[in-house]
Design a protein around this motif. Structure first.
Motif, mmCIF file in Angstrom:
data_model
loop_
_atom_site.group_PDB
_atom_site.id
_atom_site.type_symbol
_atom_site.label_atom_id
_atom_site.label_comp_id
_atom_site.label_asym_id
_atom_site.label_seq_id
_atom_site.Cartn_x
_atom_site.Cartn_y
_atom_site.Cartn_z
ATOM 1 N N ILE A 99 0.837 -1.191 0.000
ATOM 2 C CA ILE A 99 0.000 0.000 0.000
ATOM 3 C C ILE A 99 0.878 1.250 0.000
ATOM 4 N N ASP A 111 -7.634 -7.631 -2.060
ATOM 5 C CA ASP A 111 -7.382 -7.355 -3.479
ATOM 6 C C ASP A 111 -6.091 -7.966 -3.992
ATOM 7 N N THR A 155 -6.866 -3.296 -0.650
ATOM 8 C CA THR A 155 -6.960 -3.890 0.682
ATOM 9 C C THR A 155 -6.440 -5.318 0.621
#
Ligand SMILES: [Zn+2]
Ligand SMILES: [Zn+2]
Length: 124
Positions: A27, A58, A55
């Motif tokens: 991320i 995913d 997230t």
């Protein structure tokens, strides 16, 4: 890429979820990529718009295994937990996690009935 159990050349792989640290890295990279795109964006144009950040649901990462440490083909079709590694030969053929259940199968398309002139029922 090497087998996660012994380091040999991998033959097979399957997907697992990212660990918390891997997900944070992932991320972070995605956020950095977006920040850079905003910095580089042409001010004459509209500001780039991004969707929500990925997230845990995913993203997956591959677990590689050699023939000796491979899990079963059915198990390899599932997404495994973030702790999953190639199984210890003592516990073959299962790995050390409980994979996520397979997604429900796609419903079979309902075929329209053939017209009567084609030997069908015409929908009656
Ligand atoms: Zn191995
Ligand atoms: Zn597993």
């Amino acid at each position: 890429m090497t087998c996660s159990a012994c380091g040999a050349t991998p033959l097979v792989h399957w997907q697992r979820r990212l660990t918390d640290a891997e997900l944070a890295d992932y991320i972070g990279l995605e956020q950095a990529r977006r920040d850079e795109q905003i910095l580089l964006a042409d001010p004459q144009q509209a500001t780039p718009v991004f969707g929500p950040l990925p997230t845990a649901a995913d993203v997956t990462r591959a677990v590689h295994a050699c023939g000796q440490h491979a899990i079963g083909m059915n198990a390899a079709a599932l997404i495994h937990a973030k702790t999953c590694t190639a199984p210890n030969p003592a516990t073959l053929p299962a790995c050390n996690c409980t994979p996520e259940p397979a997604p429900p199968p796609e419903p079979a398309p309902t075929a329209s009935p053939l017209p009567v002139s084609w030997g069908g029922t015409g929908g009656a």
